[in-house]
Design a protein around this motif. Structure first.
Motif, PDB file in Angstrom:
ATOM      1  N   ALA A  54       0.829  -1.200   0.000  1.00  0.00           N
ATOM      2  CA  ALA A  54       0.000   0.000   0.000  1.00  0.00           C
ATOM      3  C   ALA A  54       0.864   1.251   0.000  1.00  0.00           C
ATOM      4  O   ALA A  54       1.975   1.252   0.535  1.00  0.00           O
ATOM      5  N   PRO A  55       0.371   2.352  -0.588  1.00  0.00           N
ATOM      6  CA  PRO A  55       1.104   3.613  -0.480  1.00  0.00           C
ATOM      7  C   PRO A  55       1.332   3.985   0.976  1.00  0.00           C
ATOM      8  O   PRO A  55       0.484   3.759   1.838  1.00  0.00           O
ATOM      9  N   PHE A  56       2.499   4.538   1.241  1.00  0.00           N
ATOM     10  CA  PHE A  56       2.891   5.084   2.544  1.00  0.00           C
ATOM     11  C   PHE A  56       3.163   4.018   3.603  1.00  0.00           C
ATOM     12  O   PHE A  56       3.467   4.358   4.742  1.00  0.00           O
ATOM     13  N   ARG A  57       3.064   2.748   3.249  1.00  0.00           N
ATOM     14  CA  ARG A  57       3.504   1.714   4.177  1.00  0.00           C
ATOM     15  C   ARG A  57       5.024   1.783   4.280  1.00  0.00           C
ATOM     16  O   ARG A  57       5.705   2.062   3.285  1.00  0.00           O
ATOM     17  N   GLN A  58       5.569   1.520   5.469  1.00  0.00           N
ATOM     18  CA  GLN A  58       7.019   1.519   5.620  1.00  0.00           C
ATOM     19  C   GLN A  58       7.640   0.521   4.651  1.00  0.00           C
ATOM     20  O   GLN A  58       7.276  -0.660   4.650  1.00  0.00           O
ATOM     21  N   ALA A  59       8.529   1.014   3.806  1.00  0.00           N
ATOM     22  CA  ALA A  59       9.184   0.163   2.817  1.00  0.00           C
ATOM     23  C   ALA A  59      10.588  -0.158   3.287  1.00  0.00           C
ATOM     24  O   ALA A  59      11.231   0.645   3.947  1.00  0.00           O
ATOM     25  N   SER A  60      11.058  -1.343   2.926  1.00  0.00           N
ATOM     26  CA  SER A  60      12.370  -1.731   3.423  1.00  0.00           C
ATOM     27  C   SER A  60      13.016  -2.703   2.460  1.00  0.00           C
ATOM     28  O   SER A  60      12.457  -3.756   2.166  1.00  0.00           O
ATOM     29  N   GLY A  61      14.186  -2.331   1.958  1.00  0.00           N
ATOM     30  CA  GLY A  61      14.930  -3.252   1.113  1.00  0.00           C
ATOM     31  C   GLY A  61      15.615  -2.571  -0.044  1.00  0.00           C
ATOM     32  O   GLY A  61      15.243  -1.477  -0.482  1.00  0.00           O
ATOM     33  N   GLY A  62      16.637  -3.259  -0.557  1.00  0.00           N
ATOM     34  CA  GLY A  62      17.424  -2.704  -1.641  1.00  0.00           C
ATOM     35  C   GLY A  62      16.653  -2.523  -2.929  1.00  0.00           C
ATOM     36  O   GLY A  62      16.898  -1.581  -3.691  1.00  0.00           O
ATOM     37  N   SER A  63      15.706  -3.424  -3.210  1.00  0.00           N
ATOM     38  CA  SER A  63      14.932  -3.308  -4.449  1.00  0.00           C
ATOM     39  C   SER A  63      14.097  -2.047  -4.459  1.00  0.00           C
ATOM     40  O   SER A  63      14.073  -1.305  -5.450  1.00  0.00           O
ATOM     41  N   GLU A  64      13.378  -1.788  -3.354  1.00  0.00           N
ATOM     42  CA  GLU A  64      12.560  -0.576  -3.259  1.00  0.00           C
ATOM     43  C   GLU A  64      13.432   0.672  -3.344  1.00  0.00           C
ATOM     44  O   GLU A  64      13.091   1.638  -4.028  1.00  0.00           O
ATOM     45  N   ASP A 123      23.888  -4.024  -2.761  1.00  0.00           N
ATOM     46  CA  ASP A 123      24.231  -5.443  -2.712  1.00  0.00           C
ATOM     47  C   ASP A 123      23.098  -6.198  -2.016  1.00  0.00           C
ATOM     48  O   ASP A 123      22.866  -6.037  -0.820  1.00  0.00           O
ATOM     49  N   GLN A 124      22.369  -6.990  -2.793  1.00  0.00           N
ATOM     50  CA  GLN A 124      21.261  -7.770  -2.263  1.00  0.00           C
ATOM     51  C   GLN A 124      21.592  -9.258  -2.180  1.00  0.00           C
ATOM     52  O   GLN A 124      20.711 -10.076  -1.936  1.00  0.00           O
ATOM     53  N   SER A 125      22.866  -9.592  -2.351  1.00  0.00           N
ATOM     54  CA  SER A 125      23.260 -11.005  -2.346  1.00  0.00           C
ATOM     55  C   SER A 125      23.197 -11.609  -0.948  1.00  0.00           C
ATOM     56  O   SER A 125      23.028 -12.820  -0.808  1.00  0.00           O
ATOM     57  N   GLN A 126      23.338 -10.769   0.079  1.00  0.00           N
ATOM     58  CA  GLN A 126      23.440 -11.201   1.473  1.00  0.00           C
ATOM     59  C   GLN A 126      24.592 -12.197   1.661  1.00  0.00           C
ATOM     60  O   GLN A 126      24.605 -12.980   2.608  1.00  0.00           O
TER      61      GLN A 126
END
Length: 326
Positions: free
Chosen positions: A70-80, A102-105
């Motif tokens: 949803a819009p304005f939901r806390q987003a988290s991550g390299g892709s976003e 770097d999203q390889s972890q």
């Protein structure tokens, strides 16, 4: 949750792979972040980078009432982050230079990003120490806002890796009304005064929503744009950060939030455009409900500034009750 934050030794392999010409001299965790870790890396040549780490231990937010995507939901991550960074760059909006995502972890069990550092501080800092010096920066910030808001879409929704994520609701005000009701329900469980006034608050939500006419075009908004999310370069020009919540929506959402956060004279220095004041009034009310629910939710965790969050919630609770009074 036992929170373990990054230490310099955790970055040895990551930096060897991505910045082999430099050695880390110091790693400093910047404590303002709530959804991701934000660290300043100082190298042996005294240059710096900012490191973002989207690790579970860095995210203080428990699950909230907003559905996934949803819009304005806390987003988290390299892709976003990567998608939103590209969208703003395409709009001509200045954001920190992106060096590595770097999203390889492989190097650390979280997405990592290495970005440009702006050690001159934020617009929030500048307004507190020298409002006169901030005058030109506010004007430049207004230009930056216009560049962002000039970017349009026929759909409203969150910017993501596959484009704009659409919403089930046909109109953004319908989405905002449903979101406000979710925040009201969640916040009322923690705020007895809000629970007592629930009928009046619901009536106010519907009254404000009904004053809004349909709209077919939406604009790029940051979603939580306050002076702490505006960094400064050496000439005190503005740079946007915390961009993962980027959304196509009504521009009035952004202006309602800016009016809540900024002093009136500072807001006017942005040279704001004419906007639909009915939408501003509705989104002001909806965001104040969010500013009750969110701070109360995070204050119930081990977040170290819980008292500050409860102060925010108490202030906006007072305003919502005042605006809902018969």
């Amino acid at each position: 949750m036992i929170r373990r934050f990054l230490e310099a030794g955790d970055l040895t392999s990551f930096l060897r792979a991505h910045r082999p010409e430099r050695q880390i001299a110091q790693l400093t965790r910047l404590a303002e972040a709530t959804t991701k870790g934000v660290y300043r890396i100082t190298y042996d040549d005294e240059t710096t980078h900012i490191l973002y780490a989207w690790a579970d231990a860095e995210n203080y937010w428990p699950e909230g009432p907003d559905p996934a995507g949803a819009p304005f939901r806390q987003a988290s991550g390299g892709s976003e982050f990567r998608a939103c960074h590209a969208e703003l760059a395409a709009a001509g909006v200045r954001v920190p230079l992106l060096h590595v995502v770097d999203q390889s972890q492989h190097f650390y069990p979280a997405d990592l990003a290495l970005v440009e550092d702006f050690p001159a501080g934020s617009l929030e800092d500048l307004l507190e120490r020298d409002a006169v010096a901030a005058d030109r920066t506010l004007w430049q910030f207004g230009e930056l806002l216009r560049a962002m808001h000039d970017r349009t879409s026929p759909r409203f929704g969150k910017v993501g890796v596959t484009g704009v994520t659409g919403c089930a609701e046909e109109r953004p005000e319908e989405f905002a009304a449903r979101r406000a009701l979710r925040h009201l329900a969640a916040a009322a469980r923690r705020a007895p005064r809000l629970a007592e006034a629930r009928e009046q608050v619901v009536a106010r939500i519907y009254q404000l929503r009904q004053a809004i006419a349909p709209r077919a075009e939406f604009r790029l908004v940051h979603g939580e744009l306050h002076p702490g999310h505006v960094l400064l370069d050496q000439s005190l020009a503005p740079v946007l950060i915390d961009i993962e919540g980027l959304t196509y929506f009504d521009v009035e959402w952004e202006h309602a939030f800016l009016r809540i956060i900024l002093e009136p004279e500072h807001y006017q220095r942005l040279d704001p455009p004419a906007v639909d004041e009915s939408r501003v009034a509705f989104y002001d009310f909806a965001q104040r409900l969010s500013l009750i629910e969110g701070p109360l939710r995070i204050a119930a965790t081990d977040f170290p500034r819980g008292d500050f969050m409860r102060e925010i919630a108490a202030y906006h609770l007072g305003r919502v009750l005042e605006l809902s009074a018969p």
